[in-house]
Motif scaffolding. Sequence first.
Motif, mmCIF file in Angstrom:
data_model
loop_
_atom_site.group_PDB
_atom_site.id
_atom_site.type_symbol
_atom_site.label_atom_id
_atom_site.label_comp_id
_atom_site.label_asym_id
_atom_site.label_seq_id
_atom_site.Cartn_x
_atom_site.Cartn_y
_atom_site.Cartn_z
ATOM 1 N N PHE A 256 0.838 -1.191 0.000
ATOM 2 C CA PHE A 256 0.000 0.000 0.000
ATOM 3 C C PHE A 256 0.878 1.248 0.000
ATOM 4 C CE2 PHE A 256 -2.532 -3.219 2.328
ATOM 5 C CZ PHE A 256 -3.618 -3.298 1.463
ATOM 6 N N PRO A 257 0.367 2.386 -0.484
ATOM 7 C CA PRO A 257 1.122 3.632 -0.360
ATOM 8 C C PRO A 257 1.468 3.845 1.116
ATOM 9 C CG PRO A 257 -0.776 3.946 -1.795
ATOM 10 C CD PRO A 257 -0.928 2.583 -1.165
ATOM 11 N N THR A 258 2.739 4.073 1.372
ATOM 12 C CA THR A 258 3.231 4.143 2.753
ATOM 13 C C THR A 258 3.947 5.458 2.997
ATOM 14 O OG1 THR A 258 3.448 1.730 2.791
ATOM 15 C CG2 THR A 258 4.673 2.953 4.466
ATOM 16 N N PHE A 259 3.720 6.015 4.183
ATOM 17 C CA PHE A 259 4.307 7.288 4.579
ATOM 18 C C PHE A 259 4.937 7.122 5.954
ATOM 19 C CE2 PHE A 259 0.705 7.849 1.822
ATOM 20 C CZ PHE A 259 1.186 8.701 0.840
ATOM 21 N N ILE A 260 6.160 7.600 6.091
ATOM 22 C CA ILE A 260 6.877 7.547 7.362
ATOM 23 C C ILE A 260 6.989 8.976 7.877
ATOM 24 C CG2 ILE A 260 9.026 6.900 8.527
ATOM 25 C CD1 ILE A 260 9.534 4.953 6.146
ATOM 26 N N ASP A 261 6.677 9.172 9.160
ATOM 27 C CA ASP A 261 6.781 10.517 9.714
ATOM 28 C C ASP A 261 8.204 11.036 9.521
ATOM 29 O OD1 ASP A 261 5.453 12.712 11.273
ATOM 30 O OD2 ASP A 261 7.202 12.321 12.555
ATOM 31 N N GLU A 262 8.299 12.299 9.117
ATOM 32 C CA GLU A 262 9.599 12.889 8.787
ATOM 33 C C GLU A 262 10.589 12.880 9.957
ATOM 34 O OE1 GLU A 262 9.075 16.910 7.508
ATOM 35 O OE2 GLU A 262 8.362 17.591 9.459
ATOM 36 N N SER A 263 10.100 12.751 11.196
ATOM 37 C CA SER A 263 10.998 12.704 12.359
ATOM 38 C C SER A 263 11.961 11.519 12.277
ATOM 39 C CB SER A 263 10.196 12.628 13.663
ATOM 40 O OG SER A 263 9.444 11.415 13.727
ATOM 41 N N ALA A 264 11.602 10.485 11.531
ATOM 42 C CA ALA A 264 12.462 9.305 11.405
ATOM 43 C C ALA A 264 13.771 9.627 10.694
ATOM 44 C CB ALA A 264 11.729 8.194 10.659
ATOM 45 N N LYS A 265 13.741 10.630 9.809
ATOM 46 C CA LYS A 265 14.946 10.976 9.036
ATOM 47 C C LYS A 265 16.086 11.447 9.931
ATOM 48 C CE LYS A 265 13.312 13.899 6.010
ATOM 49 N NZ LYS A 265 13.131 14.749 4.823
ATOM 50 N N GLU A 266 15.757 11.962 11.115
ATOM 51 C CA GLU A 266 16.772 12.472 12.033
ATOM 52 C C GLU A 266 17.437 11.365 12.852
ATOM 53 O OE1 GLU A 266 14.585 15.246 14.412
ATOM 54 O OE2 GLU A 266 13.792 16.265 12.641
ATOM 55 N N LEU A 267 16.925 10.141 12.759
ATOM 56 C CA LEU A 267 17.404 9.037 13.585
ATOM 57 C C LEU A 267 18.300 8.102 12.782
ATOM 58 C CD1 LEU A 267 13.967 8.225 15.269
ATOM 59 C CD2 LEU A 267 15.834 9.586 16.232
ATOM 60 N N ASP A 268 19.276 7.478 13.469
ATOM 61 C CA ASP A 268 20.131 6.517 12.781
ATOM 62 C C ASP A 268 19.437 5.167 12.630
ATOM 63 O OD1 ASP A 268 20.299 6.220 15.541
ATOM 64 O OD2 ASP A 268 22.389 5.609 15.544
ATOM 65 N N TYR A 269 18.451 4.881 13.480
ATOM 66 C CA TYR A 269 17.669 3.662 13.345
ATOM 67 C C TYR A 269 16.263 3.891 13.887
ATOM 68 C CZ TYR A 269 18.027 2.739 18.379
ATOM 69 O OH TYR A 269 17.928 2.822 19.753
ATOM 70 N N ILE A 270 15.333 3.074 13.384
ATOM 71 C CA ILE A 270 13.994 3.034 13.952
ATOM 72 C C ILE A 270 13.633 1.571 14.177
ATOM 73 C CG2 ILE A 270 13.241 5.232 12.967
ATOM 74 C CD1 ILE A 270 11.580 3.650 10.937
ATOM 75 N N ILE A 271 12.637 1.367 15.007
ATOM 76 C CA ILE A 271 12.177 0.019 15.327
ATOM 77 C C ILE A 271 10.695 -0.047 14.988
ATOM 78 C CG2 ILE A 271 11.806 -1.641 17.196
ATOM 79 C CD1 ILE A 271 14.290 -0.328 18.567
ATOM 80 N N VAL A 272 10.329 -1.056 14.201
ATOM 81 C CA VAL A 272 8.931 -1.271 13.819
ATOM 82 C C VAL A 272 8.556 -2.714 14.141
ATOM 83 C CG1 VAL A 272 8.953 0.478 11.980
ATOM 84 C CG2 VAL A 272 9.521 -1.910 11.429
ATOM 85 N N SER A 273 7.271 -3.002 14.109
ATOM 86 C CA SER A 273 6.828 -4.367 14.371
ATOM 87 C C SER A 273 7.448 -5.326 13.359
ATOM 88 C CB SER A 273 5.304 -4.458 14.285
ATOM 89 O OG SER A 273 4.902 -5.809 14.388
#
Length: 161
Positions: free
Chosen positions: A115-132
Amino acid sequence: MAKKKITKTNAIRLLEQRKVPFQSIAYESEGAIDGISVAKKIGHPPKHVFKTLVTTAGAEKMYVFVIPVEAELDLKAAARAAGEKKVDMLHLKDLLAVTGYVRGGCSPIGMKKLFPTFIDESAKELDYIIVSGGKIGLQIQLAPNDLANVVNATFVPVTKP
């Protein structure tokens, strides 16, 4: 103490197929828990832990939003990002049928359809993110750009200030 065996989910299989670097993080859970509790269980700051929300703009129009667990989705900003007049949260009863995942284990990676997916722009400032990782008790740590590439996502501001 024996390390908990990680069951491969669609999300993990897809990341392995694409040779995307990631780390699986398993945790004990009796069922779905909120994202802040997940962050505490896995020992990571909540700003690095993201939740996956599925919205709809009518039949067959689904959009996925990946936002920090401490944040709330701004439905107006989400609609703008998706190019729709309005989006609503997908009813919980429809989540499994639409995505292949259950509440508390919904990953943006490896859904039944891309599906079309959007990631909050705050993620760009992080070296890693954690998702399910695709099931309750499993998270995946990876670089935000790697997640965006795998799910063909766009970074946009979609959380309430």
